[in-house]
Design a protein around this motif. Sequence first.
Motif, PDB file in Angstrom:
ATOM      1  N   VAL A  86       3.708  -3.262   8.954  1.00 29.43           N
ATOM      2  CA  VAL A  86       5.073  -3.533   8.474  1.00 29.43           C
ATOM      3  C   VAL A  86       5.167  -4.944   7.908  1.00 29.43           C
ATOM      4  CG1 VAL A  86       7.490  -3.712   9.159  1.00 29.43           C
ATOM      5  CG2 VAL A  86       6.069  -1.868  10.080  1.00 29.43           C
ATOM      6  N   LEU A  87       4.567  -5.899   8.601  1.00 31.08           N
ATOM      7  CA  LEU A  87       4.622  -7.283   8.116  1.00 31.08           C
ATOM      8  C   LEU A  87       3.894  -7.429   6.785  1.00 31.08           C
ATOM      9  CD1 LEU A  87       4.090  -9.298  11.428  1.00 31.08           C
ATOM     10  CD2 LEU A  87       6.239  -8.744  10.277  1.00 31.08           C
ATOM     11  N   TYR A  88       2.746  -6.747   6.651  1.00 35.48           N
ATOM     12  CA  TYR A  88       2.009  -6.800   5.380  1.00 35.48           C
ATOM     13  C   TYR A  88       2.844  -6.204   4.244  1.00 35.48           C
ATOM     14  CZ  TYR A  88      -2.488  -8.241   7.393  1.00 35.48           C
ATOM     15  OH  TYR A  88      -3.497  -8.954   7.985  1.00 35.48           O
ATOM     16  N   CYS A  89       3.466  -5.071   4.500  1.00 35.76           N
ATOM     17  CA  CYS A  89       4.256  -4.410   3.466  1.00 35.76           C
ATOM     18  C   CYS A  89       5.479  -5.257   3.080  1.00 35.76           C
ATOM     19  CB  CYS A  89       4.692  -3.028   3.938  1.00 35.76           C
ATOM     20  SG  CYS A  89       5.561  -2.059   2.695  1.00 35.76           S
ATOM     21  N   ASN A  90       6.137  -5.839   4.081  1.00 36.34           N
ATOM     22  CA  ASN A  90       7.307  -6.679   3.788  1.00 36.34           C
ATOM     23  C   ASN A  90       6.918  -7.907   2.959  1.00 36.34           C
ATOM     24  OD1 ASN A  90       8.791  -4.877   5.238  1.00 36.34           O
ATOM     25  ND2 ASN A  90       9.371  -6.282   6.870  1.00 36.34           N
ATOM     26  N   ARG A  91       5.757  -8.461   3.283  1.00 36.36           N
ATOM     27  CA  ARG A  91       5.312  -9.619   2.494  1.00 36.36           C
ATOM     28  C   ARG A  91       4.934  -9.187   1.081  1.00 36.36           C
ATOM     29  NH1 ARG A  91       0.576 -13.701   4.493  1.00 36.36           N
ATOM     30  NH2 ARG A  91      -0.750 -11.933   3.868  1.00 36.36           N
ATOM     31  N   ALA A  92       4.396  -7.979   0.940  1.00 36.14           N
ATOM     32  CA  ALA A  92       4.042  -7.461  -0.396  1.00 36.14           C
ATOM     33  C   ALA A  92       5.289  -7.326  -1.271  1.00 36.14           C
ATOM     34  CB  ALA A  92       3.350  -6.108  -0.261  1.00 36.14           C
ATOM     35  N   ILE A  93       6.400  -6.945  -0.659  1.00 33.56           N
ATOM     36  CA  ILE A  93       7.647  -6.833  -1.424  1.00 33.56           C
ATOM     37  C   ILE A  93       8.107  -8.213  -1.890  1.00 33.56           C
ATOM     38  CG2 ILE A  93      10.072  -6.150  -1.265  1.00 33.56           C
ATOM     39  CD1 ILE A  93       9.236  -3.992   0.744  1.00 33.56           C
ATOM     40  N   CYS A  94       7.918  -9.190  -1.012  1.00 24.32           N
ATOM     41  CA  CYS A  94       8.265 -10.569  -1.414  1.00 24.32           C
ATOM     42  C   CYS A  94       7.417 -10.998  -2.612  1.00 24.32           C
ATOM     43  CB  CYS A  94       8.044 -11.532  -0.255  1.00 24.32           C
ATOM     44  SG  CYS A  94       9.178 -11.295   1.122  1.00 24.32           S
ATOM     45  N   TRP A  95       6.115 -10.696  -2.580  1.00 22.27           N
ATOM     46  CA  TRP A  95       5.247 -11.061  -3.705  1.00 22.27           C
ATOM     47  C   TRP A  95       5.699 -10.376  -4.995  1.00 22.27           C
ATOM     48  CZ3 TRP A  95       3.566 -15.125  -1.855  1.00 22.27           C
ATOM     49  CH2 TRP A  95       2.763 -15.250  -0.735  1.00 22.27           C
ATOM     50  N   SER A  96       6.088  -9.123  -4.887  1.00 20.82           N
ATOM     51  CA  SER A  96       6.507  -8.396  -6.094  1.00 20.82           C
ATOM     52  C   SER A  96       7.793  -8.985  -6.663  1.00 20.82           C
ATOM     53  CB  SER A  96       6.690  -6.908  -5.789  1.00 20.82           C
ATOM     54  OG  SER A  96       7.770  -6.693  -4.889  1.00 20.82           O
ATOM     55  N   LYS A  97       8.685  -9.456  -5.778  1.00 20.07           N
ATOM     56  CA  LYS A  97       9.915 -10.101  -6.261  1.00 20.07           C
ATOM     57  C   LYS A  97       9.610 -11.394  -6.997  1.00 20.07           C
ATOM     58  CE  LYS A  97      13.200  -7.347  -4.762  1.00 20.07           C
ATOM     59  NZ  LYS A  97      14.184  -6.722  -5.692  1.00 20.07           N
ATOM     60  N   LEU A  98       8.502 -12.025  -6.641  1.00 18.47           N
ATOM     61  CA  LEU A  98       8.084 -13.272  -7.282  1.00 18.47           C
ATOM     62  C   LEU A  98       7.174 -13.001  -8.479  1.00 18.47           C
ATOM     63  CD1 LEU A  98       7.331 -15.325  -4.036  1.00 18.47           C
ATOM     64  CD2 LEU A  98       9.255 -15.696  -5.614  1.00 18.47           C
ATOM     65  N   GLY A  99       6.915 -11.721  -8.754  1.00 14.27           N
ATOM     66  CA  GLY A  99       6.047 -11.373  -9.883  1.00 14.27           C
ATOM     67  C   GLY A  99       4.584 -11.554  -9.594  1.00 14.27           C
ATOM     68  N   LEU A 100       4.226 -11.722  -8.341  1.00 10.40           N
ATOM     69  CA  LEU A 100       2.828 -11.903  -7.946  1.00 10.40           C
ATOM     70  C   LEU A 100       2.250 -10.523  -7.582  1.00 10.40           C
ATOM     71  CD1 LEU A 100       3.299 -15.115  -5.764  1.00 10.40           C
ATOM     72  CD2 LEU A 100       2.512 -14.979  -8.139  1.00 10.40           C
ATOM     73  N   TRP A 101       1.975  -9.727  -8.635  1.00 14.49           N
ATOM     74  CA  TRP A 101       1.592  -8.334  -8.427  1.00 14.49           C
ATOM     75  C   TRP A 101       0.234  -8.183  -7.762  1.00 14.49           C
ATOM     76  CZ3 TRP A 101       5.936  -6.057  -8.974  1.00 14.49           C
ATOM     77  CH2 TRP A 101       6.857  -6.481  -9.931  1.00 14.49           C
ATOM     78  N   GLU A 102      -0.688  -9.045  -8.078  1.00 16.18           N
ATOM     79  CA  GLU A 102      -2.027  -8.943  -7.472  1.00 16.18           C
ATOM     80  C   GLU A 102      -1.957  -9.157  -5.966  1.00 16.18           C
ATOM     81  OE1 GLU A 102      -5.609  -7.764  -7.613  1.00 16.18           O
ATOM     82  OE2 GLU A 102      -4.887  -8.356  -9.605  1.00 16.18           O
ATOM     83  N   GLN A 103      -1.205 -10.161  -5.548  1.00 12.91           N
ATOM     84  CA  GLN A 103      -1.063 -10.408  -4.100  1.00 12.91           C
ATOM     85  C   GLN A 103      -0.309  -9.268  -3.420  1.00 12.91           C
ATOM     86  OE1 GLN A 103       0.161 -14.614  -5.326  1.00 12.91           O
ATOM     87  NE2 GLN A 103      -0.277 -14.897  -3.144  1.00 12.91           N
ATOM     88  N   SER A 104       0.627  -8.689  -4.150  1.00 13.73           N
ATOM     89  CA  SER A 104       1.354  -7.540  -3.609  1.00 13.73           C
ATOM     90  C   SER A 104       0.398  -6.374  -3.353  1.00 13.73           C
ATOM     91  CB  SER A 104       2.455  -7.120  -4.577  1.00 13.73           C
ATOM     92  OG  SER A 104       3.121  -5.964  -4.097  1.00 13.73           O
ATOM     93  N   VAL A 105      -0.496  -6.106  -4.313  1.00 14.14           N
ATOM     94  CA  VAL A 105      -1.474  -5.017  -4.125  1.00 14.14           C
ATOM     95  C   VAL A 105      -2.376  -5.303  -2.934  1.00 14.14           C
ATOM     96  CG1 VAL A 105      -3.485  -3.895  -5.154  1.00 14.14           C
ATOM     97  CG2 VAL A 105      -1.436  -4.266  -6.537  1.00 14.14           C
ATOM     98  N   GLU A 106      -2.805  -6.552  -2.784  1.00 14.52           N
ATOM     99  CA  GLU A 106      -3.707  -6.903  -1.672  1.00 14.52           C
ATOM    100  C   GLU A 106      -3.049  -6.659  -0.312  1.00 14.52           C
ATOM    101  OE1 GLU A 106      -4.857 -10.913  -2.297  1.00 14.52           O
ATOM    102  OE2 GLU A 106      -6.124 -10.479  -4.058  1.00 14.52           O
ATOM    103  N   ASP A 107      -1.787  -7.062  -0.173  1.00 16.61           N
ATOM    104  CA  ASP A 107      -1.107  -6.843   1.115  1.00 16.61           C
ATOM    105  C   ASP A 107      -0.854  -5.353   1.364  1.00 16.61           C
ATOM    106  OD1 ASP A 107      -1.093  -9.389   2.036  1.00 16.61           O
ATOM    107  OD2 ASP A 107       1.014  -9.811   1.642  1.00 16.61           O
ATOM    108  N   CYS A 108      -0.584  -4.610   0.296  1.00 20.91           N
ATOM    109  CA  CYS A 108      -0.415  -3.149   0.465  1.00 20.91           C
ATOM    110  C   CYS A 108      -1.734  -2.512   0.901  1.00 20.91           C
ATOM    111  CB  CYS A 108       0.060  -2.516  -0.834  1.00 20.91           C
ATOM    112  SG  CYS A 108       1.782  -2.877  -1.226  1.00 20.91           S
ATOM    113  N   ASP A 109      -2.835  -2.993   0.342  1.00 23.12           N
ATOM    114  CA  ASP A 109      -4.144  -2.477   0.749  1.00 23.12           C
ATOM    115  C   ASP A 109      -4.364  -2.695   2.252  1.00 23.12           C
ATOM    116  OD1 ASP A 109      -4.800  -1.570  -1.770  1.00 23.12           O
ATOM    117  OD2 ASP A 109      -5.935  -3.388  -2.319  1.00 23.12           O
ATOM    118  N   GLN A 110      -4.000  -3.893   2.732  1.00 25.10           N
ATOM    119  CA  GLN A 110      -4.161  -4.197   4.156  1.00 25.10           C
ATOM    120  C   GLN A 110      -3.284  -3.268   5.024  1.00 25.10           C
ATOM    121  OE1 GLN A 110      -6.206  -6.272   5.757  1.00 25.10           O
ATOM    122  NE2 GLN A 110      -7.161  -6.831   3.807  1.00 25.10           N
TER     123      GLN A 110
END
Length: 583
Positions: free
Chosen positions: A488-512
């Motif tokens: 849950v924490l990884y997914c929530n942080r991935a959403i934060c990255w996507s809001k900042l336009g950091l799509w690569e980091q968002s994919v990495e946290d979703c992978d985790q």
Amino acid sequence: MSSTGKPVNEMGVNSLASRVHDSLSLDQNKPDFRELDLGSLTTTRAASSGGATPTTTTTTTTIASSSPSVKRSEGVATSHSGELRSVATGRGSKPGHRRSSSTGAPLIYSGSGSFYNSSSISTSSSTTTTTNSGGSCGGGTASSVSSPNSILYPSGNICPSGKILKSNMGSRNSSRPDKLGLGTGHYGHGSIIKNGGGGGGESGIIKRAMSSSDPEDVKNAGNELYRRENFSEALVLYDRAIAISPENAAYRSNRSAALTMLGRLGEAVRECEEAVRLDPGYGRAHQRLASLYLRLGLVENSRYHLCFHGQQPDTSDLQKLQSLEKHINRCADARKRGDWKGALRECDAAMVAGAVSSPQIIACKAEAFFKLKQFEDADCSLSDIPKLEPYPASCSQVKFFGMLSEVYVLYVRAQVDMALGRFENAAAAAEKAGLVGYSNIEVAMLLNNVKSVTRARARGRDLFTSGRYTEASAAYGEGLKYNLSNPVLYCNRAICWSKLGLWEQSVEDCDQALKIQPSYTKALLRRAVSNAKLKRWAEAVRDYELLSRELPGDNEVAESLLHAQDALKKLVSDLVSPLSLIS
């Protein structure tokens, strides 16, 4: 030892292994049916010489009944329906309880639909006369019945040995079996009547029993409802019997049987423990308690009651306990080594050995699933744990893996709730575990981690809501320091990255998150969106196809899948076109 003083293996009791194999089977969890004295059958044998004075012998007949032994001094006679009824004893008799001829000799039903005068039958060998204990029937005239085998009984009668005999007297046949009556109405305790008697509906049984002040009548009615598998109604009647006579151990044991059939095992244990307290030598209650403890995986408790008063238990019962103990020990070793697949095997084997409702073993299975990242399976296992509220003290004080059994269940539940994002539930379970098992190191560490993660998640949510996405991502990262396996924490942080336009980091946290929980649809959706933003159409199509199977009715997912497929086709087409120009 039983309450009658017989060893368990002499009582014909089924082995503990078969009793717990299907512990909710009606045949394996019967209420107590104690012997009942149905009355004194006084048999007078006339001397072979007509002028001799007859001698009188008294035989007390006892059959298995659903109530404790009750001595009855009044006489009994047999009616055409086969039930035992009182005959005149000087206190007055009810109409229809006795038929007599004009000569004063009693009429005896032959079983063929007619009455005959017993005094008109000649004697060919030995002659038997049945009288009541308060005086002879028909004004003192003894009736005699001739028999080539010395004694004949009407169909459905009870002989002095206590058995129900089926003679060849009478031509009327019936396919309906004789059954023990409820002891209500005018039939008396344990009367035998055809097909259980009239007015045998459940509502009629309950109404008569609730209006009775005799606890035996109430208990017998409860037993009848139990036999009909109306366990809730039987429990109501056992409660009433206990209210009338609270010190009767048999009523408590019967109530335990009904509670077991209703799945209320904690209450069943407490009620059976009370039965043993009231009657320490009550063998049936000890056996029932041993069976309940085995179901709950409490080997030592079960062994104590199986061997109470130094009684040597049945070999098969003891082997069952030893097998369960072996699998529990192996399960503990596998847990220490981190061999979670081995722990799963041993948990299943322990349940096969009889511990089908053990909270500790089911919790251990859930913990093994959790460690193997199978969170849904872990959650499903925890839902199988029986509710033992109020938790019996004899169960809660048993230790499992160094923790009190109740604490261990809460310990596992908190971890699973945390992994599935139920932070409030996890915090509540961890805090309760900490209150009961505060001295355990594993529990103390879990409580600290849960509190830290819960605080970090709450802070991250507040920051995200206010649009402070960078700070929110940092808050979720702080929570991951205390729990690296929280999807849950990884997914929530991935959403934060996507809001900042950091799509690569968002994919990495979703992978985790998806490594920890492969079926986490929210993380899968976030990764699909991020891959689409990165124009990774092949990966986006793959994720959306998975989502369409998980969410078949979601129109947004279906539209996103079509868009990704079209984009992928165009990409492939654009790549192929230049190649076609090469000769």
